[in-house]
Enzyme design. Structure first.
Site, PDB file in Angstrom:
ATOM      1  N   ASP A  13      19.302  13.011   1.956  1.00  0.00           N
ATOM      2  CA  ASP A  13      18.482  13.604   0.892  1.00  0.00           C
ATOM      3  C   ASP A  13      19.079  14.883   0.319  1.00  0.00           C
ATOM      4  O   ASP A  13      18.353  15.803  -0.062  1.00  0.00           O
ATOM      5  CB  ASP A  13      17.049  13.891   1.394  1.00  0.00           C
ATOM      6  CG  ASP A  13      16.432  12.664   2.020  1.00  0.00           C
ATOM      7  OD1 ASP A  13      16.600  11.584   1.448  1.00  0.00           O
ATOM      8  OD2 ASP A  13      15.818  12.777   3.096  1.00  0.00           O
ATOM      9  N   LYS A  16      22.577  13.350  -3.343  1.00  0.00           N
ATOM     10  CA  LYS A  16      23.853  12.665  -3.574  1.00  0.00           C
ATOM     11  C   LYS A  16      23.822  11.784  -4.817  1.00  0.00           C
ATOM     12  O   LYS A  16      24.825  11.610  -5.482  1.00  0.00           O
ATOM     13  CB  LYS A  16      24.202  11.774  -2.372  1.00  0.00           C
ATOM     14  CG  LYS A  16      24.535  12.521  -1.121  1.00  0.00           C
ATOM     15  CD  LYS A  16      24.889  11.572   0.013  1.00  0.00           C
ATOM     16  CE  LYS A  16      23.733  10.702   0.479  1.00  0.00           C
ATOM     17  NZ  LYS A  16      22.600  11.423   1.070  1.00  0.00           N
ATOM     18  N   GLY A  40      17.826   6.048  -0.326  1.00  0.00           N
ATOM     19  CA  GLY A  40      17.151   6.037  -1.624  1.00  0.00           C
ATOM     20  C   GLY A  40      17.835   7.055  -2.502  1.00  0.00           C
ATOM     21  O   GLY A  40      17.790   8.244  -2.217  1.00  0.00           O
ATOM     22  N   HIS A  41      18.550   6.601  -3.511  1.00  0.00           N
ATOM     23  CA  HIS A  41      19.275   7.523  -4.389  1.00  0.00           C
ATOM     24  C   HIS A  41      18.578   7.596  -5.741  1.00  0.00           C
ATOM     25  O   HIS A  41      18.420   6.585  -6.410  1.00  0.00           O
ATOM     26  CB  HIS A  41      20.719   7.059  -4.566  1.00  0.00           C
ATOM     27  CG  HIS A  41      21.515   7.176  -3.305  1.00  0.00           C
ATOM     28  ND1 HIS A  41      22.723   6.586  -3.104  1.00  0.00           N
ATOM     29  CD2 HIS A  41      21.236   7.842  -2.163  1.00  0.00           C
ATOM     30  CE1 HIS A  41      23.166   6.882  -1.892  1.00  0.00           C
ATOM     31  NE2 HIS A  41      22.274   7.635  -1.300  1.00  0.00           N
ATOM     32  N   GLN A 223      22.743   8.372   3.424  1.00  0.00           N
ATOM     33  CA  GLN A 223      22.312   9.241   4.537  1.00  0.00           C
ATOM     34  C   GLN A 223      23.186  10.507   4.588  1.00  0.00           C
ATOM     35  O   GLN A 223      23.686  10.926   3.555  1.00  0.00           O
ATOM     36  CB  GLN A 223      22.353   8.487   5.880  1.00  0.00           C
ATOM     37  CG  GLN A 223      21.241   7.498   6.070  1.00  0.00           C
ATOM     38  CD  GLN A 223      21.511   6.147   5.430  1.00  0.00           C
ATOM     39  OE1 GLN A 223      22.581   5.616   5.554  1.00  0.00           O
ATOM     40  NE2 GLN A 223      20.531   5.596   4.753  1.00  0.00           N
TER      41      GLN A 223
HETATM   42  P1  IMP Z   1      16.777   4.475  10.240  1.00  0.00           P
HETATM   43  O1  IMP Z   1      18.071   4.681   9.521  1.00  0.00           O
HETATM   44  O2  IMP Z   1      15.717   3.870   9.384  1.00  0.00           O
HETATM   45  O3  IMP Z   1      16.974   3.785  11.542  1.00  0.00           O
HETATM   46  O4  IMP Z   1      16.212   5.932  10.620  1.00  0.00           O
HETATM   47  C1  IMP Z   1      16.872   6.773  11.570  1.00  0.00           C
HETATM   48  C2  IMP Z   1      16.787   8.239  11.127  1.00  0.00           C
HETATM   49  O5  IMP Z   1      17.552   8.419   9.950  1.00  0.00           O
HETATM   50  C3  IMP Z   1      15.377   8.696  10.776  1.00  0.00           C
HETATM   51  O6  IMP Z   1      15.252  10.069  11.116  1.00  0.00           O
HETATM   52  C4  IMP Z   1      15.324   8.548   9.261  1.00  0.00           C
HETATM   53  O7  IMP Z   1      14.376   9.381   8.676  1.00  0.00           O
HETATM   54  C5  IMP Z   1      16.747   8.955   8.916  1.00  0.00           C
HETATM   55  N1  IMP Z   1      17.208   8.378   7.639  1.00  0.00           N
HETATM   56  C6  IMP Z   1      17.659   7.135   7.410  1.00  0.00           C
HETATM   57  N2  IMP Z   1      18.001   6.981   6.134  1.00  0.00           N
HETATM   58  C7  IMP Z   1      17.796   8.167   5.542  1.00  0.00           C
HETATM   59  C8  IMP Z   1      18.012   8.648   4.217  1.00  0.00           C
HETATM   60  O8  IMP Z   1      18.484   7.958   3.317  1.00  0.00           O
HETATM   61  N3  IMP Z   1      17.659   9.940   3.996  1.00  0.00           N
HETATM   62  C9  IMP Z   1      17.188  10.751   4.971  1.00  0.00           C
HETATM   63  N4  IMP Z   1      16.991  10.344   6.222  1.00  0.00           N
HETATM   64  C10 IMP Z   1      17.296   9.060   6.512  1.00  0.00           C
END
Ligand code: IMP
Length: 425
Positions: A13, A16, A40-41, A223
């Protein structure tokens, strides 16, 4: 020809989407290499807002080749929905290609992701609930299904049956949950296959050809570095390698020509999900950052935890990703804070370090702050560095000095045009 990598430097977040969109203008090829639709971009272009989860941001420009690499995990239904959403808005998808080697995120992965979280009681990770961890677990355990499998009607049923026999056993025996129906799932998934088929191509030859033809390739991270499975704040991480190291393994394009690595960092810090966040602000100031920065997840809508910038964490991310420059986003959100704190080090066991304590020690470490003077003036939309109030310029220069990395771009608002170029792209 050397190519560019763009990655997040924090816990995701970082904004990007906007920077990728900017770099995508110069690139010929834009490639996603890790993560899935947990990302989510948000891109705001010509007053229109787009939210992309799997498809590279380059898709908003006609004629850019947009690739989804084998390091990405693909929920086929989400992909098809995202494709049709873009088509409805007049965005052409002819240049979208995805790797047959990319693993599928299937409905049982989502169910297991949620069940695993529910059963962790106080120890939840706070995942996005998109099935990402279970899908990567299947990949590593060599029982996953891939995009290429979905295209072969004859063998897909057999492979799905095998996978389902394992997952249904886990659902029924471990969680006492109902099993998935093989026939129903097979029909549902195969109905998506024809939408996807025209876009499936082997990516390494395509990337190599692009390189040989001197076409600029941009690798678009999802991420952030601190969510890296190995180098992040384990276990509060995602299940992939969102850093620069993930590019070659997630695309099949070797590291030799990857010389420019732009790290995107927000001017303050946010995190969604659980896990250590030493500079988190719980009171009014945290709330102010959340409201001003509109810090709510694009994918899940969850409010993001907000806090001050963590320089040891930024230095660490810059180091293990060997970034060559930084883009600092959302500087405008800090307007109106009379004082801005920055974490410059950590105190552990009565000694102070300027390094980020490792994930084993972080929870026992206390941040050490330096307080900088803030600025009142609204700086939204400023495009010339010299027009920023001196305190804002000092803030940027301070981060640059403390990290030893040049800040080439400073974003002052959500639109494409609200950006300061301190160096040509
Ligand atoms: P997962 O990727 O859904 O397994 O989540 C694992 C961790 O990564 C959690 O803390 C999510 O909130 C974080 N996370 C995954 N994708 C994103 C992203 O695009 N932005 C921010 N945090 C993310």
């Amino acid at each position: 020809m050397s190519h560019k990598i763009l990655i997040g430097m924090q816990w995701g977040d970082e904004g990007k989407g906007k920077i990728t969109d900017l770099l995508a203008e110069e690139a010929d090829v834009v490639v996603r290499f890790s993560g899935g639709n947990n990302a989510g971009h948000t891109v705001i272009a010509e007053g229109q807002k787009y939210e992309l989860h799997l498809i590279p941001s380059g898709i908003l420009y006609p004629k850019k080749l947009c690739l989804i690499g084998s390091g990405v995990v693909i929920n086929p239904r989400s992909l098809v929905e995202e494709m049709s959403g873009l088509k409805k808005r007049g965005i052409a998808l002819d240049n979208l290609h995805l790797s047959p080697e990319a693993h599928l995120v299937l409905p049982y992965h989502l169910r297991l992701d949620n069940l695993e979280e529910e059963n962790k009681a106080g120890d939840k990770i706070g995942t996005t609930g998109r099935g990402i961890g279970p899908a990567y677990a299947d990949k590593a355990a060599r029982r996953g299904l891939r995009v290429g499998d979905l295209l072969s009607r004859e063998s897909f049923g057999k492979k799905l049956e095998k996978s389902l026999s394992y997952h249904n056993a886990v659902l029924e025996k471990v969680y006492r949950e109902p099993a998935f129906d093989l026939q129903q799932l097979k029909v549902d998934l195969l109905s998506l296959a024809e939408e996807i088929r025209p876009h499936v191509t082997s990516l390494p030859p395509l990337l190599w050809k692009s390189h040989r033809e001197n076409r600029q390739i941009l690798f678009e991270g999802a991420q952030g570095a601190l969510l890296d499975l190995d180098f992040g704040t384990y276990p509060y991480v995602t299940s992939s390698h969102p850093g620069a190291g993930g590019v070659s393994s997630g695309t099949g394009f070797g590291p030799r020509y990857l010389n420019e690595i732009l790290g995107v960092a927000k001017a303050y810090l946010t995190r969604v999900g659980r896990g250590p966040f030493p500079t988190e602000l719980s009171g009014e100031q945290g709330e102010k950052l959340r409201e001003k920065g509109q810090e709510f997840g694009v994918t899940t809508g969850r409010p993001r935890r907000c806090g001050w910038l963590d320089l040891p964490a930024l230095r660490y991310a810059a180091m293990f990703n060997s970034v060559t420059a930084l883009a600092l986003t959302k500087l405008d959100v800090l307007s109106g804070f009379s004082e801005i704190k920055v974490c410059t080090g950590y105190k552990i066991n009565n000694s102070i370090t300027d390094r980020l304590p490792d994930s084993f020690q972080l929870k026992n470490a206390q941040p050490v702050y330096q307080t900088l003077t803030g600025w009142e003036q609204d700086i939204s939309g400023i495009t010339n560095f010299q027009e920023l109030p001196s305190e804002a310029r000092h803030y940027v220069n301070f981060i640059e000095q403390e990290t030893g990395v040049k800040i080439n771009l400073v974003s002052t608002g959500p639109d494409r045009k609200e950006i300061i170029h301190r160096q040509p792209l």
